[in-house]
Design a protein around this motif. Structure first.
Motif, short mmCIF file in Angstrom:
data_model
loop_
_atom_site.label_atom_id
_atom_site.label_comp_id
_atom_site.label_asym_id
_atom_site.label_seq_id
_atom_site.Cartn_x
_atom_site.Cartn_y
_atom_site.Cartn_z
N GLU A 167 0.81 -1.22 0.00
CA GLU A 167 0.00 0.00 0.00
C GLU A 167 0.84 1.27 0.00
O GLU A 167 0.37 2.33 -0.41
CB GLU A 167 -0.97 0.02 1.19
CG GLU A 167 -0.31 0.18 2.52
CD GLU A 167 -1.32 0.40 3.64
OE1 GLU A 167 -0.90 0.82 4.72
OE2 GLU A 167 -2.52 0.14 3.44
N ARG A 168 2.10 1.16 0.41
CA ARG A 168 2.95 2.36 0.40
C ARG A 168 3.22 2.86 -1.02
O ARG A 168 3.69 3.99 -1.20
CB ARG A 168 4.27 2.07 1.13
CG ARG A 168 5.15 1.04 0.46
CD ARG A 168 6.46 0.87 1.24
NE ARG A 168 7.32 -0.16 0.66
CZ ARG A 168 7.26 -1.45 0.96
NH1 ARG A 168 6.38 -1.86 1.87
NH2 ARG A 168 8.07 -2.31 0.38
N ASN A 169 2.95 2.01 -2.02
CA ASN A 169 3.14 2.41 -3.41
C ASN A 169 1.94 3.14 -3.98
O ASN A 169 1.95 3.52 -5.15
CB ASN A 169 3.43 1.17 -4.27
CG ASN A 169 4.70 0.45 -3.86
OD1 ASN A 169 5.70 1.09 -3.55
ND2 ASN A 169 4.65 -0.87 -3.83
#
Length: 265
Positions: free
Chosen positions: A111-113
């Protein structure tokens, strides 16, 4: 980060159209968007004409990396598609300890992307709907202009409240709002539904967003396997979804949104 599940316990409430169009609006505004289709009907792949390399069940059961499962629908917009085998994956994971946190663990690393994650779920109370609600903690409820869709919306709101009571302390699943869709003010039932939604909004403290007008471009775009924005950039429904996207970005970013009054919009 924007995390939203689009849900209504009644089918035919434009969940997939709403998911695809809001995701596209987010991407057009420069957000990196991931969409998860957790509905066994796999509607997103169908209405957008996608040919994914793998599906949600492969991500969950075969333990593939998410990069091996996503299909790029356009720059900045990745989709993990569902299919009929989603039901098999749901059945096989149902008995696992802490299964309601499955999506949280699945998306933790990737999800950090992304700047936004949207999840489309089946029109029923299911494990994957629970997983989606637990992960996003934000639920957008499209409501078609019929009483059965209103009942489905009420059931969805109730499901959020029930999960908050049943699961871990600190979990706060909130209904972002109800979204009237396929709105046609020439039909007598429209005012009845809007009045009912206004009453639910006051009683349950759930906002009602500005309506999405009925528009044949929505149906034609799906038949042509395109986003509404590509099929008809001047679509009335697209204009309404654009406004919704701005409201949601504002709500998650700069300030709380002020819901549009459906009686005057």
């Amino acid at each position: 980060m924007i995390r939203i599940v689009i849900a209504n316990q009644r089918g035919g409430s434009a969940k997939s159209t709403t998911t695809a169009t809001v995701a596209r609006c987010f991407a057009d505004r420069g957000l990196r968007v991931l969409v998860i289709d957790a509905d066994p009907q796999g509607s997103l792949a169908v209405i957008l004409g996608l040919s994914p390399p793998a599906f949600l069940n492969d991500l969950l059961m075969e333990k593939l990396a998410i990069r091996e499962c996503v299909v790029s629908a356009r720059p900045g917009l990745d989709i993990v598609c569902g299919n009929r085998f989603t039901t098999d994956a749901e059945t096989k994971t149902m008995g696992l300890p802490g299964s309601e946190f499955l999506f949280r663990h699945m998306l933790l690393d990737c999800e950090r992307n992304y700047d936004a994650v949207l999840i489309d779920v089946a029109p029923s109370i299911s494990l994957f709907q629970t997983c989606a609600m637990v992960y996003t903690q934000n639920v957008l409820v499209p409501v078609d202009m019929d009483i059965l869709s209103v009942q489905g919306a009420t059931s969805t709101i109730h499901a959020c409240e029930t999960l908050n009571r049943m699961l871990e302390r600190g979990l706060n699943i909130r209904t972002l709002g109800m979204l009237p869709v396929k709105l046609n003010r020439r039909l007598a039932v429209t005012e009845r539904v809007l009045d009912t939604l206004a009453a639910i909004s006051e009683r349950r403290e759930v906002p009602v967003y500005g309506p999405i007008r009925t528009d044949q471009s929505v149906v034609r775009a799906a038949a042509d396997r395109q986003f509404i924005a590509d099929y008809d950039p001047k679509s009335k429904a697209l204009e309404d979804y654009e406004q919704l996207a701005d409201v949601l970005i504002n709500r998650f970013g700069k300030a709380e949104a002020v819901p549009i009054n459906v009686k005057t919009a």
